[in-house]
Write a protein that holds these residues in place. Structure first.
Motif, PDB file in Angstrom:
ATOM      1  N   ARG A   1      43.106 -13.742  46.358  1.00  0.00           N
ATOM      2  CA  ARG A   1      43.416 -12.533  47.092  1.00  0.00           C
ATOM      3  C   ARG A   1      43.507 -12.785  48.543  1.00  0.00           C
ATOM      4  O   ARG A   1      44.548 -12.081  48.946  1.00  0.00           O
ATOM      5  N   ASP A   2      42.901 -13.601  49.024  1.00  0.00           N
ATOM      6  CA  ASP A   2      43.008 -13.676  50.643  1.00  0.00           C
ATOM      7  C   ASP A   2      44.449 -14.276  50.896  1.00  0.00           C
ATOM      8  O   ASP A   2      44.782 -14.282  51.873  1.00  0.00           O
TER       9      ASP A   2
ATOM     10  N   THR B   1      35.855  -9.523  39.471  1.00  0.00           N
ATOM     11  CA  THR B   1      36.734 -10.731  39.295  1.00  0.00           C
ATOM     12  C   THR B   1      37.339 -10.880  37.616  1.00  0.00           C
ATOM     13  O   THR B   1      36.576 -10.387  36.700  1.00  0.00           O
TER      14      THR B   1
ATOM     15  N   GLN C   1      38.646 -15.143  44.794  1.00  0.00           N
ATOM     16  CA  GLN C   1      38.816 -14.500  46.094  1.00  0.00           C
ATOM     17  C   GLN C   1      39.755 -15.061  47.040  1.00  0.00           C
ATOM     18  O   GLN C   1      40.698 -14.538  47.900  1.00  0.00           O
ATOM     19  N   ARG C   2      39.842 -16.678  46.948  1.00  0.00           N
ATOM     20  CA  ARG C   2      40.927 -17.125  47.659  1.00  0.00           C
ATOM     21  C   ARG C   2      42.364 -16.783  47.352  1.00  0.00           C
ATOM     22  O   ARG C   2      43.277 -16.793  48.078  1.00  0.00           O
TER      23      ARG C   2
ATOM     24  N   MET D   1      33.439  -3.266  45.436  1.00  0.00           N
ATOM     25  CA  MET D   1      34.176  -4.623  45.210  1.00  0.00           C
ATOM     26  C   MET D   1      34.862  -4.670  43.742  1.00  0.00           C
ATOM     27  O   MET D   1      34.463  -4.230  42.836  1.00  0.00           O
TER      28      MET D   1
ATOM     29  N   PRO E   1      34.458 -16.582  40.956  1.00  0.00           N
ATOM     30  CA  PRO E   1      35.024 -15.457  41.754  1.00  0.00           C
ATOM     31  C   PRO E   1      35.273 -16.165  43.157  1.00  0.00           C
ATOM     32  O   PRO E   1      36.135 -15.493  43.773  1.00  0.00           O
ATOM     33  N   ASN E   2      34.778 -17.149  43.779  1.00  0.00           N
ATOM     34  CA  ASN E   2      35.150 -17.774  44.871  1.00  0.00           C
ATOM     35  C   ASN E   2      36.654 -18.204  44.776  1.00  0.00           C
ATOM     36  O   ASN E   2      37.312 -18.110  45.885  1.00  0.00           O
TER      37      ASN E   2
END
Length: 348
Positions: A322-323, A4, A319-320, A1, A315-316
């Motif tokens: 990255r998405d 972050t 991740q958004r 993984m 980190p959420n």
């Protein structure tokens, strides 16, 4: 993984929370909860430091967050705060910062080089001391020397109330920031003195007229915790022209995580607010430029989105990014590098 990146934050109210708490601030900061920023939550979310605000809270005229449940809303500006009261409150929060620094929980940084050393060391977290609303400073700038000696390196001349230096915007939705006058003569003198001392001047909470008055004094435009008015038409957010001006002056804008400044409907509702955060980032990058956008959480001072309940959940948000197709270099810029580069060239 993929790990972050560490987060440098343009604005939080952790010092206010700790000052208001019972018992030693160092104990509360080391605890698991409560609070958006604690040492365990910061470690979990790779929160590496940022601007820690000192704010003179007037308990008699506090903001009722329930107003944000039923837009439209328009709160009148509270009256100017008594300077002596504001001074006592800010001094209390400055003592909290010094206690955290003395305990080795933060590194209170005073220069750009010191900030970079603290950041590269990684532990403890890096702290820059910020004043949100200059009520405690006299119109002749009395008190500024003492605060500077305590480590103050960033000033927002106003919160959302008037001071001797400027007017703040009300919490109004829908509205732009053209809600009142700009800098007073004392305000211009304060900005000039901040420029001379190589301090940050923060335009978040300032009227549109005040924002452009700051630019006239020859300093980069910075809004540590403001969003895109084109996504959420709050008086606290910045128009497209203001965002362009931040980029043109080589300044910075930090994404505010507060749901009421993220959501297009201006509501406090946490649901879906992270989706709106990405829409704000897209617009801010497009208008200010990818080198002039960072994060300005408003942790411990605003209602947070679903999935971003505290610093542990950062980190959420990454991740958004990255998405959404943001590359690693852009994510690093947004998470910390843009703020660090700006501060290295700005601070003493």
């Amino acid at each position: 993984m993929t790990q972050t990146p560490r987060i440098f934050d343009g604005h939080n109210d952790a010092l206010l929370r700790l000052w208001r708490g019972d018992g030693p601030a160092t104990d509360a900061f080391a605890a698991e909860a409560p609070g958006h920023i604690t040492l365990p939550r910061a470690k979990a979310g790779r929160f590496g430091g940022g601007f820690f605000a000192m704010f003179a809270l007037d308990a008699a005229t506090g903001l009722d967050l329930a107003i944000f449940d039923n837009p439209p809303y328009d709160t009148p500006l509270p009256p100017q705060m008594d300077r002596a009261l504001a001074w006592d409150i800010v001094q209390g929060q400055a003592r909290v910062a010094q206690e955290l620094d003395a305990a080795g929980q933060v590194w209170l940084c005073r220069t750009g080089a010191e900030l970079r050393r603290a950041w590269d060391a990684g532990d403890p977290m890096a702290m820059l001391l910020h004043l949100e609303g200059a009520e405690c400073i006299g119109p002749d700038l009395e008190g500024l020397d003492a605060l500077y000696d305590l480590g103050l390196r960033s000033i927002g001349p106003v919160w959302s109330r008037p001071t001797a230096f400027a007017h703040g915007v009300p919490f109004r939705f829908p509205s732009d920031g053209d809600t009142g006058p700009g800098l007073t003569d004392a305000g211009r003198a304060l900005v000039r003195e901040c420029v001379r001392r190589r301090m940050v001047v923060d335009c978040s909470h300032m009227t549109m007229k005040g924002f452009y008055d700051v630019a006239d004094e020859g300093t980069a435009l910075v809004a540590t915790h403001s969003n895109a008015h084109g996504i959420s038409p709050s008086a606290r957010n910045l128009t497209d022209d203001q965002l362009r001006a931040i980029g043109e002056t080589n300044g910075m804008v930090g994404l505010n995580f507060g749901t009421v400044f993220l959501r297009p409907d201006g509501r406090r509702d946490a649901a879906g607010a992270l989706d709106h955060a990405m829409a704000h980032l897209d617009r801010m990058i497009a208008l200010a430029g990818e080198d002039h956008v960072g994060l300005g959480s408003d942790f411990d001072g605003a209602p947070m989105p679903e999935g971003l309940d505290s610093a542990a959940d950062l980190p959420n948000l990454v991740q958004r990014m990255r998405d959404a197709g943001y590359g690693a270099a852009l994510i690093d810029k947004l998470c910390h590098e843009n703020w660090l580069r700006y501060l290295e060239r700005t601070l003493p």
